[in-house]
Design a protein around this motif. Structure first.
Motif, PDB file in Angstrom:
ATOM      1  N   SER A   1       0.824  -1.210   0.000  1.00 52.26           N
ATOM      2  CA  SER A   1       0.000   0.000   0.000  1.00 52.26           C
ATOM      3  C   SER A   1       0.855   1.257   0.000  1.00 52.26           C
ATOM      4  CB  SER A   1      -0.970   0.000   1.182  1.00 52.26           C
ATOM      5  OG  SER A   1      -0.278   0.106   2.398  1.00 52.26           O
ATOM      6  N   VAL A   2       1.977   1.235   0.690  1.00 56.82           N
ATOM      7  CA  VAL A   2       2.886   2.380   0.688  1.00 56.82           C
ATOM      8  C   VAL A   2       3.461   2.589  -0.708  1.00 56.82           C
ATOM      9  CG1 VAL A   2       5.122   3.217   1.532  1.00 56.82           C
ATOM     10  CG2 VAL A   2       3.459   2.275   3.141  1.00 56.82           C
ATOM     11  N   LEU A   3       3.879   1.520  -1.352  1.00 63.07           N
ATOM     12  CA  LEU A   3       4.439   1.623  -2.701  1.00 63.07           C
ATOM     13  C   LEU A   3       3.393   2.113  -3.697  1.00 63.07           C
ATOM     14  CD1 LEU A   3       6.695  -1.563  -2.926  1.00 63.07           C
ATOM     15  CD2 LEU A   3       7.423   0.816  -2.729  1.00 63.07           C
ATOM     16  N   LEU A   4       2.184   1.592  -3.590  1.00 60.60           N
ATOM     17  CA  LEU A   4       1.124   2.007  -4.511  1.00 60.60           C
ATOM     18  C   LEU A   4       0.754   3.469  -4.316  1.00 60.60           C
ATOM     19  CD1 LEU A   4      -1.195  -1.130  -4.587  1.00 60.60           C
ATOM     20  CD2 LEU A   4       0.333  -0.303  -6.385  1.00 60.60           C
ATOM     21  N   SER A   5       0.666   3.916  -3.078  1.00 65.95           N
ATOM     22  CA  SER A   5       0.342   5.322  -2.841  1.00 65.95           C
ATOM     23  C   SER A   5       1.496   6.209  -3.290  1.00 65.95           C
ATOM     24  CB  SER A   5      -0.006   5.573  -1.376  1.00 65.95           C
ATOM     25  OG  SER A   5       1.130   5.371  -0.552  1.00 65.95           O
ATOM     26  N   GLY A   6       2.713   5.713  -3.166  1.00 66.09           N
ATOM     27  CA  GLY A   6       3.877   6.458  -3.648  1.00 66.09           C
ATOM     28  C   GLY A   6       3.853   6.620  -5.154  1.00 66.09           C
ATOM     29  N   CYS A   7       3.409   5.602  -5.864  1.00 65.09           N
ATOM     30  CA  CYS A   7       3.298   5.677  -7.328  1.00 65.09           C
ATOM     31  C   CYS A   7       2.256   6.713  -7.729  1.00 65.09           C
ATOM     32  CB  CYS A   7       2.923   4.318  -7.907  1.00 65.09           C
ATOM     33  SG  CYS A   7       4.254   3.104  -7.787  1.00 65.09           S
ATOM     34  N   SER A   8       1.172   6.748  -6.997  1.00 62.67           N
ATOM     35  CA  SER A   8       0.120   7.722  -7.276  1.00 62.67           C
ATOM     36  C   SER A   8       0.638   9.141  -7.058  1.00 62.67           C
ATOM     37  CB  SER A   8      -1.082   7.452  -6.376  1.00 62.67           C
ATOM     38  OG  SER A   8      -2.009   8.481  -6.449  1.00 62.67           O
ATOM     39  N   LEU A   9       1.368   9.334  -5.993  1.00 62.21           N
ATOM     40  CA  LEU A   9       1.945  10.637  -5.693  1.00 62.21           C
ATOM     41  C   LEU A   9       2.954  11.035  -6.767  1.00 62.21           C
ATOM     42  CD1 LEU A   9       2.244  13.019  -3.741  1.00 62.21           C
ATOM     43  CD2 LEU A   9       4.006  11.704  -2.562  1.00 62.21           C
ATOM     44  N   LEU A  10       3.769  10.096  -7.179  1.00 64.54           N
ATOM     45  CA  LEU A  10       4.754  10.351  -8.220  1.00 64.54           C
ATOM     46  C   LEU A  10       4.065  10.714  -9.536  1.00 64.54           C
ATOM     47  CD1 LEU A  10       7.740  10.368  -8.986  1.00 64.54           C
ATOM     48  CD2 LEU A  10       7.540   7.932  -9.515  1.00 64.54           C
ATOM     49  N   GLU A  11       2.997  10.022  -9.846  1.00 63.68           N
ATOM     50  CA  GLU A  11       2.248  10.325 -11.070  1.00 63.68           C
ATOM     51  C   GLU A  11       1.661  11.734 -11.018  1.00 63.68           C
ATOM     52  OE1 GLU A  11      -1.680   8.723 -13.412  1.00 63.68           O
ATOM     53  OE2 GLU A  11      -0.474   7.267 -12.297  1.00 63.68           O
ATOM     54  N   GLU A  12       1.145  12.145  -9.875  1.00 66.16           N
ATOM     55  CA  GLU A  12       0.585  13.494  -9.723  1.00 66.16           C
ATOM     56  C   GLU A  12       1.676  14.552  -9.885  1.00 66.16           C
ATOM     57  OE1 GLU A  12      -2.316  16.388  -9.263  1.00 66.16           O
ATOM     58  OE2 GLU A  12      -2.590  14.247  -9.548  1.00 66.16           O
ATOM     59  N   VAL A  13       2.848  14.297  -9.339  1.00 69.44           N
ATOM     60  CA  VAL A  13       3.971  15.226  -9.483  1.00 69.44           C
ATOM     61  C   VAL A  13       4.373  15.323 -10.951  1.00 69.44           C
ATOM     62  CG1 VAL A  13       6.433  15.566  -8.960  1.00 69.44           C
ATOM     63  CG2 VAL A  13       4.849  14.956  -7.131  1.00 69.44           C
ATOM     64  N   ASN A  14       4.462  14.181 -11.636  1.00 68.49           N
ATOM     65  CA  ASN A  14       4.808  14.191 -13.062  1.00 68.49           C
ATOM     66  C   ASN A  14       3.777  14.951 -13.874  1.00 68.49           C
ATOM     67  OD1 ASN A  14       7.227  12.812 -12.870  1.00 68.49           O
ATOM     68  ND2 ASN A  14       6.293  10.809 -13.188  1.00 68.49           N
ATOM     69  N   ASN A  15       2.487  14.740 -13.579  1.00 71.30           N
ATOM     70  CA  ASN A  15       1.425  15.456 -14.287  1.00 71.30           C
ATOM     71  C   ASN A  15       1.534  16.961 -14.048  1.00 71.30           C
ATOM     72  OD1 ASN A  15       0.389  13.083 -15.303  1.00 71.30           O
ATOM     73  ND2 ASN A  15      -1.221  12.907 -13.764  1.00 71.30           N
ATOM     74  N   SER A  16       1.845  17.339 -12.818  1.00 71.90           N
ATOM     75  CA  SER A  16       1.996  18.762 -12.493  1.00 71.90           C
ATOM     76  C   SER A  16       3.165  19.377 -13.257  1.00 71.90           C
ATOM     77  CB  SER A  16       2.206  18.955 -10.989  1.00 71.90           C
ATOM     78  OG  SER A  16       1.060  18.553 -10.285  1.00 71.90           O
ATOM     79  N   LEU A  17       4.262  18.652 -13.332  1.00 74.63           N
ATOM     80  CA  LEU A  17       5.427  19.158 -14.056  1.00 74.63           C
ATOM     81  C   LEU A  17       5.153  19.256 -15.554  1.00 74.63           C
ATOM     82  CD1 LEU A  17       8.370  17.351 -12.223  1.00 74.63           C
ATOM     83  CD2 LEU A  17       7.769  19.775 -12.131  1.00 74.63           C
ATOM     84  N   GLU A  18       4.479  18.256 -16.104  1.00 70.85           N
ATOM     85  CA  GLU A  18       4.119  18.300 -17.523  1.00 70.85           C
ATOM     86  C   GLU A  18       3.211  19.490 -17.809  1.00 70.85           C
ATOM     87  OE1 GLU A  18       2.546  14.676 -19.238  1.00 70.85           O
ATOM     88  OE2 GLU A  18       4.031  13.494 -18.146  1.00 70.85           O
TER      89      GLU A  18
END
Length: 145
Positions: free
Chosen positions: A13-30
């Motif tokens: 669950s920690v890894l999955l939530s981390g992936c979601s957070l990383l995806e949101e950061v990438n979307n924000s940067l894009e």
């Protein structure tokens, strides 16, 4: 055995939530990159527009270049407005869209039967509105950080 399953579940669950957070950061940067490019396009045009408008009054070639540039900017507006912003940038995107719509209206009002009416463009709020959209750059830069 139960402890191992619980530990694996927690780690997963920690890894999955981390992936979601990383995806949101990438979307924000894009999004920040796309918004920066869009605003820079307007900033560049805003710097050259007064001179182009003045020259277009006496030079039909410059007038055609200006018309082509304005038509390209209209397409740029439509493309940017269709961009799906990340949740964190929804308000910023709406502000840019509102300025884009104002710019679109100014440009469309300056076109008469598909041809640029320079007097309409000179008397418009084009440069003021471009300056307003470029002021949003600080918000975009904050998003990228």
């Amino acid at each position: 055995m139960k402890k191992i399953l619980v530990i694996i579940a927690i780690i997963s669950s920690v890894l999955l939530s981390g992936c979601s957070l990383l995806e949101e950061v990438n979307n924000s940067l894009e999004y920040a990159n796309k918004a920066t490019e869009h605003i820079n396009t307007w900033q560049d045009f805003g710097q050259e527009a007064p001179q182009m408008i003045q020259e277009a009054a006496t030079n039909s070639e410059t007038k055609q270049e200006l018309e082509a540039e304005l038509n390209a900017l209209l397409e740029e507006i439509d493309e940017f407005n269709e961009t799906e912003p990340p949740a964190i940038a929804a308000d910023l995107h709406q502000q840019i869209v509102e300025k884009n719509e104002a710019l679109k209206e100014i440009i469309n009002d300056a076109m008469v039967n598909g041809e640029l009416a320079l007097e309409e463009l000179q008397n418009s709020e084009l440069i003021t509105t471009i300056n307003e959209i470029t002021k949003l750059m600080n918000l975009v830069e904050d998003l990228g950080n």
